[in-house]
Design a protein around this motif. Structure first.
Motif, PDB file in Angstrom:
ATOM      1  N   TYR A  83      -7.633   0.591  -2.017  1.00  0.00           N
ATOM      2  CA  TYR A  83      -6.295   0.666  -2.592  1.00  0.00           C
ATOM      3  C   TYR A  83      -6.230   0.021  -3.974  1.00  0.00           C
ATOM      4  O   TYR A  83      -5.404   0.416  -4.812  1.00  0.00           O
ATOM      5  CB  TYR A  83      -5.259   0.088  -1.625  1.00  0.00           C
TER       6      TYR A  83
ATOM      7  N   GLY B 119      -0.828   5.103   3.278  1.00  0.00           N
ATOM      8  CA  GLY B 119      -0.145   3.826   3.184  1.00  0.00           C
ATOM      9  C   GLY B 119       0.709   3.488   4.379  1.00  0.00           C
ATOM     10  O   GLY B 119       1.434   2.481   4.356  1.00  0.00           O
TER      11      GLY B 119
ATOM     12  N   LYS C 184       0.811  -1.222   0.000  1.00  0.00           N
ATOM     13  CA  LYS C 184       0.000   0.000   0.000  1.00  0.00           C
ATOM     14  C   LYS C 184       0.842   1.269   0.000  1.00  0.00           C
ATOM     15  O   LYS C 184       0.430   2.293  -0.553  1.00  0.00           O
ATOM     16  CB  LYS C 184      -0.966  -0.011   1.190  1.00  0.00           C
TER      17      LYS C 184
ATOM     18  N   ASN D 223      -3.292  -3.308  -3.429  1.00  0.00           N
ATOM     19  CA  ASN D 223      -3.381  -3.351  -1.968  1.00  0.00           C
ATOM     20  C   ASN D 223      -2.447  -4.382  -1.355  1.00  0.00           C
ATOM     21  O   ASN D 223      -2.223  -4.376  -0.144  1.00  0.00           O
ATOM     22  CB  ASN D 223      -4.819  -3.603  -1.527  1.00  0.00           C
TER      23      ASN D 223
END
Length: 367
Positions: free
Chosen positions: A176, A299, A88, A251
Motif C-alpha cells: 500500500y 482496502g 488503506k 498504508n
C-alpha cells in the motif's frame, strides 16, 4: 501481542494465530440502543469515540473517556485519532479515482509507474498490490523509521517475494505504500494532496489527513500504552514535513474524526467520489483470505451474509485500536476508535473488537 506492527489485520480479520473467529451477524434484530449497548460493553478506562449511522442520518456519535488525560480533555465526536490501517481504503479509492480519470488501469504492471523492476516482480500489477496478492513482505521496519519514497521502493523491489504474484494472499503494508507512490506518479502531485483534492474535499471532509488539516492540538487524541503511559499524538513521532515517512505512508497513519468518517461513508455510498462501476470494484471480493473464509476487496475485507454484504477494516499500532464497518447495500455504518487499546491485567479492547463492531453495526441497521 496479536498484531505484528501498525497496519496489520487485527483480530476481526482473524489473520494472526491468537485471534478469535470473526463475528457472526446477529440472529434477530435488536431493539437495544447504541448507547445502552456501549454502556454494558465498554470497560472503564479507555478513551475513544463511536459513531453509528444509516444513510444520511447519524444515529449516535459520542466520545467516552479522555482524549488527553493530562489536560483533562474528554473524547468527543470531533476528536481526531490515528485511524491506522483504515487509511488503506483511502489509498484504494485514490487508485480507482485515477482509473476513472483515465490515468491508470488496475491491470497495469507496476513497472508502468515505478520504472524497471526485477524479473521476479515484472508480473506484479496494481490489482495485486490492492488485494495483497503481490507476494510482497509485510513491512520493511518500524512505522516511524526515517525512510524516503525512493528508499522504500528500492528496498521493496529488492525484497524476496513470499509467493509468486497473484497466487496467495499475504497482507502487506509495503504494497500500500507502493500504491501511494503510484498515486503520486500517475497524478503528478503528492499523495495527501491528491486525496484532499479528489476524495476529501468532494466528500466535505475537513478533518482528515496527515498535515494539510490545521490541527488544533487539543483536538487530536493522545495515545497510551499498556501501562497507561502517554505516547503522545501521532505527529509527535518522527514524521517528515509532509507527513509520516514511507514505512507508514499510504498504508496507515491518517488522522481523522468520527464525523469525517461518516462523511466518507456518505460520499462512498452516494457516489460523490467514485462512479458506480468503481464502487462495485472497490467492494468486490477479489482475493480469498484462507484463514478467515472471507475475501479482501480493495482496502476492505468483505463478507456476504443473508442480510447483504458487510465490508470492514480495522487498524492498530499497539496503543490505539479502531474498526470501521459498513453494509453497502443498506447504507449502515459503524466506526469506533480508542486511544488506549489495552491495559495490563485490566482490559483489552482486542478481545471485544468483533462483538463491539458488529453490535454497533447491527443497531445501526435495525434502528
Amino acid at each position: 501481542m496479536c498484531r505484528v506492527r501498525a497496519g496489520v489485520l487485527l483480530v476481526v480479520l482473524g489473520i494472526t494465530a491468537c485471534s478469535p473467529a470473526p463475528p457472526e451477524p446477529a440472529a434477530e434484530p435488536t431493539t437495544e440502543s447504541v448507547a445502552d449497548f456501549l454502556a454494558r460493553t465498554l470497560p472503564e478506562g479507555p478513551g475513544g469515540t463511536v459513531i453509528a449511522a444509516r444513510g444520511d442520518q447519524i444515529l449516535y456519535c459520542e466520545g467516552f473517556g479522555m482524549a488527553d488525560r493530562e489536560e483533562r480533555i474528554p473524547a468527543s465526536c470531533d476528536t481526531a485519532y490515528d485511524i491506522m490501517s483504515i487509511t488503506k481504503q483511502f489509498t484504494a479509492a485514490a487508485i480507482l479515482r485515477l482509473e476513472a480519470m483515465g490515468e491508470l488501469r488496475v491491470t497495469d504492471p507496476i513497472s508502468t509507474y515505478l520504472g524497471p523492476v526485477p524479473d521476479d516482480k515484472r508480473d506484479i500489477t496494481v490489482h495485486h498490490l490492492l488485494t495483497h496478492t503481490a507476494g510482497l513482505v509485510e513491512g520493511l521496519g518500524d512505522d516511524y523509521d526515517v525512510m524516503s519514497r525512493d528508499a522504500m521502493l528500492t528496498q521493496a523491489l529488492s525484497s524476496e517475494l513470499r509467493s509468486r504474484p497473484g497466487e496467495e494472499f499475504h497482507y502487506s503494508n509495503v504494497g500500500y505504500s507502493m500504491l501511494a507512490a503510484i498515486v503520486e506518479t500517475a497524478s503528478g502531485i503528492g499523495y495527501e494532496r491528491f486525496l484532499e483534492r479528489h476524495l476529501f474535499a468532494p466528500a466535505g471532509m475537513t478533518s482528515t489527513g496527515y498535515v494539510l488539516p490545521e490541527w488544533d492540538r487539543g483536538q487530536v487524541a493522545v495515545e497510551y500504552d499498556a501501562q497507561g503511559r502517554s505516547q503522545g499524538r501521532p505527529y509527535d513521532h518522527p514524521w517528515a514535513e509532509d507527513g509520516p515517512h514511507w514505512n507508514l505512508r499510504g498504508n496507515g497513519g491518517m488522522v481523522s474524526t468520527a464525523r469525517d468518517m461518516f462523511r466518507w461513508h456518505r460520499a462512498l455510498t452516494g457516489g460523490t467520489v467514485l462512479p458506480e462501476s468503481a464502487r462495485a470494484e472497490l467492494f468486490a471480493p477479489h482475493a480469498p483470505i484462507p484463514e478467515l473464509g472471507e475475501s479482501y476487496a480493495y482496502g476492505w475485507v468483505v463478507r456476504d451474509t443473508e442480510d447483504g454484504r458487510i465490508a470492514w477494516h480495522d487498524g492498530g499500532n499497539g496503543w490505539s485500536l479502531a474498526n470501521y464497518a459498513m453494509a453497502p447495500d443498506d447504507g449502515a455504518m459503524a466506526f469506533w476508535v480508542s486511544n488506549h487499546a489495552h491495559r495490563d491485567d485490566a482490559w483489552n479492547l482486542e478481545d471485544l473488537e468483533p462483538d463491539l463492531t458488529l453490535g454497533i453495526l447491527d443497531r445501526a441497521r435495525t434502528q
